[in-house]
Design a protein around this motif. Structure first.
Motif, PDB file in Angstrom:
ATOM      1  N   ASP A 253      -3.451   5.083  -0.699  1.00 38.89           N
ATOM      2  CA  ASP A 253      -3.923   3.727  -0.377  1.00 38.89           C
ATOM      3  C   ASP A 253      -3.452   3.369   1.029  1.00 38.89           C
ATOM      4  OD1 ASP A 253      -4.617   1.059  -0.263  1.00 38.89           O
ATOM      5  OD2 ASP A 253      -2.939   0.404  -1.524  1.00 38.89           O
TER       6      ASP A 253
ATOM      7  N   GLU B 121      -2.194   0.106   8.107  1.00 41.57           N
ATOM      8  CA  GLU B 121      -1.349  -0.915   7.484  1.00 41.57           C
ATOM      9  C   GLU B 121      -0.163  -0.326   6.737  1.00 41.57           C
ATOM     10  OE1 GLU B 121      -1.554  -4.639   4.279  1.00 41.57           O
ATOM     11  OE2 GLU B 121      -3.365  -3.469   4.711  1.00 41.57           O
ATOM     12  N   LYS B 122      -0.394   0.714   5.926  1.00 36.64           N
ATOM     13  CA  LYS B 122       0.697   1.248   5.105  1.00 36.64           C
ATOM     14  C   LYS B 122       1.853   1.745   5.968  1.00 36.64           C
ATOM     15  CE  LYS B 122      -0.681   6.129   4.669  1.00 36.64           C
ATOM     16  NZ  LYS B 122      -0.753   7.282   3.754  1.00 36.64           N
ATOM     17  N   ASN B 123       1.563   2.322   7.132  1.00 36.24           N
ATOM     18  CA  ASN B 123       2.615   2.837   8.016  1.00 36.24           C
ATOM     19  C   ASN B 123       3.425   1.710   8.637  1.00 36.24           C
ATOM     20  OD1 ASN B 123       1.627   5.389   7.462  1.00 36.24           O
ATOM     21  ND2 ASN B 123       0.437   5.533   9.345  1.00 36.24           N
TER      22      ASN B 123
ATOM     23  N   GLY C 260      -4.495   0.871   2.940  1.00 35.93           N
ATOM     24  CA  GLY C 260      -4.586  -0.518   3.336  1.00 35.93           C
ATOM     25  C   GLY C 260      -5.630  -0.659   4.424  1.00 35.93           C
TER      26      GLY C 260
ATOM     27  N   PHE D 295       2.498   6.102  -3.264  1.00 33.32           N
ATOM     28  CA  PHE D 295       1.772   5.022  -3.921  1.00 33.32           C
ATOM     29  C   PHE D 295       2.539   4.575  -5.157  1.00 33.32           C
ATOM     30  CE2 PHE D 295      -1.345   3.349  -6.956  1.00 33.32           C
ATOM     31  CZ  PHE D 295      -1.972   2.390  -6.172  1.00 33.32           C
TER      32      PHE D 295
ATOM     33  N   ASP E  60       6.360   7.257   2.103  1.00 34.34           N
ATOM     34  CA  ASP E  60       4.930   6.976   2.009  1.00 34.34           C
ATOM     35  C   ASP E  60       4.358   7.492   0.694  1.00 34.34           C
ATOM     36  OD1 ASP E  60       2.314   6.345   2.509  1.00 34.34           O
ATOM     37  OD2 ASP E  60       1.964   8.062   3.844  1.00 34.34           O
TER      38      ASP E  60
ATOM     39  N   HIS F 170       0.831  -1.213   0.000  1.00 34.07           N
ATOM     40  CA  HIS F 170       0.000   0.000   0.000  1.00 34.07           C
ATOM     41  C   HIS F 170       0.866   1.265   0.000  1.00 34.07           C
ATOM     42  CE1 HIS F 170      -3.311  -2.801   0.632  1.00 34.07           C
ATOM     43  NE2 HIS F 170      -2.511  -3.398   1.497  1.00 34.07           N
ATOM     44  N   GLY F 171       0.351   2.380   0.502  1.00 34.29           N
ATOM     45  CA  GLY F 171       1.121   3.620   0.511  1.00 34.29           C
ATOM     46  C   GLY F 171       0.395   4.778  -0.145  1.00 34.29           C
TER      47      GLY F 171
ATOM     48  N   HIS G  81       2.945  -6.989   4.311  1.00 30.44           N
ATOM     49  CA  HIS G  81       1.610  -6.449   4.564  1.00 30.44           C
ATOM     50  C   HIS G  81       1.147  -6.783   5.988  1.00 30.44           C
ATOM     51  CE1 HIS G  81       0.592  -5.776   0.188  1.00 30.44           C
ATOM     52  NE2 HIS G  81       1.654  -6.563   0.101  1.00 30.44           N
TER      53      HIS G  81
ATOM     54  N   LEU H 211       5.621  -0.115   5.893  1.00 28.49           N
ATOM     55  CA  LEU H 211       6.800   0.664   5.516  1.00 28.49           C
ATOM     56  C   LEU H 211       7.845   0.661   6.627  1.00 28.49           C
ATOM     57  CD1 LEU H 211       8.242   2.519   3.522  1.00 28.49           C
ATOM     58  CD2 LEU H 211       6.990   4.455   4.510  1.00 28.49           C
TER      59      LEU H 211
END
Length: 388
Positions: free
Chosen positions: A41, A51-53, A43, A83, A81, A37-38, A105, A56
């Motif tokens: 997005d 989720e994206k944080n 997630g 996409f 961060d 994600h990112g 993920h 990463l």
């Protein structure tokens, strides 16, 4: 202003080219890390956990651990961060000629009691829960510009439509499973629950276009109160990162040794277009002692009642005559036809140490990305099971 912008574009292209050349020429083991994600997005989002944080943060920690090894190069699909299109994530790994691709993920479920880890390899398994997981991750493509044209013929709400697309999964499936198993074993060492009994297969778009062993890791459920808090903590992220990095190094050491590795025979992006194994005008000479030759000769009878190790040197949609001239002078070639792909294997021995010699011989003849496979009673089993 126009001139300044043009200079910036040229300079960026120059840096990208230098980076590509550096990775292409390196003899180090190359790992591409992808944070799920990112950007726009996010997630999955539960109880303030994003989720994206988390993905990463863990990727950067895994990368830092791997970069401490001078024999490993790390390629990131992103370090901030932002996409990145799913197909571009795979392309980044392909252009870098990476040896493995790892996408990281977090899981989530409306049932907040759900917990544990899952590690997936690319495959067309039709188990409903696996397809549901793939549907969730593949839905990201709808956030991309012009996704219907870019992913022509693929419906993210129906992962089965990937069956009709060109797949190169078979050539890398065994090694992908090996890598995924090592990651799950490392998670188990942390006391984490391994969902579904181990490695799973599902049609993930982010894995589909990466032409190398590749896995997608679900580190745990952020929808679970305890697990979500752990994943969103410095301590939890450090232990997960250490487990993944340890598994990657273990995979590298098993298949490529503890030092630097030889470059792949061809760029992975080129491999996707291969339809046959090319002849070699001057195959490399490899010293093989008579004892090894005798052992290999006796094993070639392939007693299906024992465990046999072979070296898979290539996979193709084309059936070829099993003559040495078609395999760079290698003899004792066997073939296995599975899911529409012809897998070509060199040698056969019940001795694991001898199989490593066969692997080195295949690589010396030019099959740089060849790997070991094992059979018991005529059926393929994992290398780990065979060794045990």
């Amino acid at each position: 202003m126009y001139l300044i912008n043009k200079i910036k574009v040229v300079f960026t292209f120059f840096l990208t080219t230098i980076s590509f050349v550096t990775y292409g020429q390196s003899s180090n083991f190359k790992v591409t890390l992808d944070a799920g994600h990112g950007g726009h997005d996010f997630g999955a989002v539960y109880s303030g956990h994003v989720e994206k944080n988390i993905a990463l943060a863990v990727v950067l920690k895994v990368g830092k651990l791997l970069e401490a090894n001078s024999k490993v190069d790390v390629i990131y699909t992103k370090k901030t961060d932002i996409f990145v299109d799913l197909v571009e994530r795979a392309n980044i790994a392909n252009r870098a000629n990476a040896h493995i691709f790892v996408s990281i993920h977090c899981n989530a479920n409306r049932n907040t009691a759900a917990d544990g880890t899952e590690t997936y390899v690319m495959g067309m398994n039709k188990i409903a829960s696996n397809l549901e997981a793939a549907k969730k991750e593949n839905s990201v493509i709808t956030l991309e510009k012009d996704y219907k044209r870019k992913y022509e013929g693929f419906d993210p709400n129906s992962p089965e439509t990937m069956i009709g697309m060109t797949l190169m999964q078979e050539e890398y499936l065994d090694n992908s499973i090996s890598l995924a198993s090592k990651i799950e074993n490392a998670f188990e060492g942390l006391g984490k629950r391994i969902r579904g009994g181990g490695v799973k297969q599902a049609p993930f778009m982010v894995l589909h276009k990466a032409y190398m062993p590749r896995v997608l890791v679900e580190m745990g459920f952020i929808s679970n109160y305890a697990e979500g808090n752990r994943l969103d903590s410095e301590v939890g992220q450090n232990e997960i990162a250490n487990a993944i990095a340890t598994a990657i190094i273990s995979y590298k050491n098993e298949y490529y040794g503890t030092g630097a590795v030889e470059n792949l025979e061809v760029m992975p992006s080129q491999r996707s277009n291969e339809s046959a194994v090319k002849d070699s005008a001057s195959p490399a000479k490899t010293k093989v002692d008579s004892a090894s030759a005798d052992k290999r000769k006796s094993a070639s009878k392939e007693d299906n009642s024992q465990i046999l190790f072979k070296v898979q040197i290539s996979a193709s949609g084309r059936k070829m005559d099993l003559q040495p001239r078609n395999f760079k002078g290698l003899k004792n070639i066997s073939m296995d036809h599975d899911n529409g792909a012809y897998k070509y294997m060199f040698g056969a021995t019940s001795d694991y140490e001898e199989s490593k010699n066969l692997l080195e011989e295949a690589k010396a003849r030019g099959y740089k990305s060849s790997f070991l496979v094992a059979f018991k009673n005529g059926k393929k089993i994992s290398i780990q099971e065979a060794i045990k």
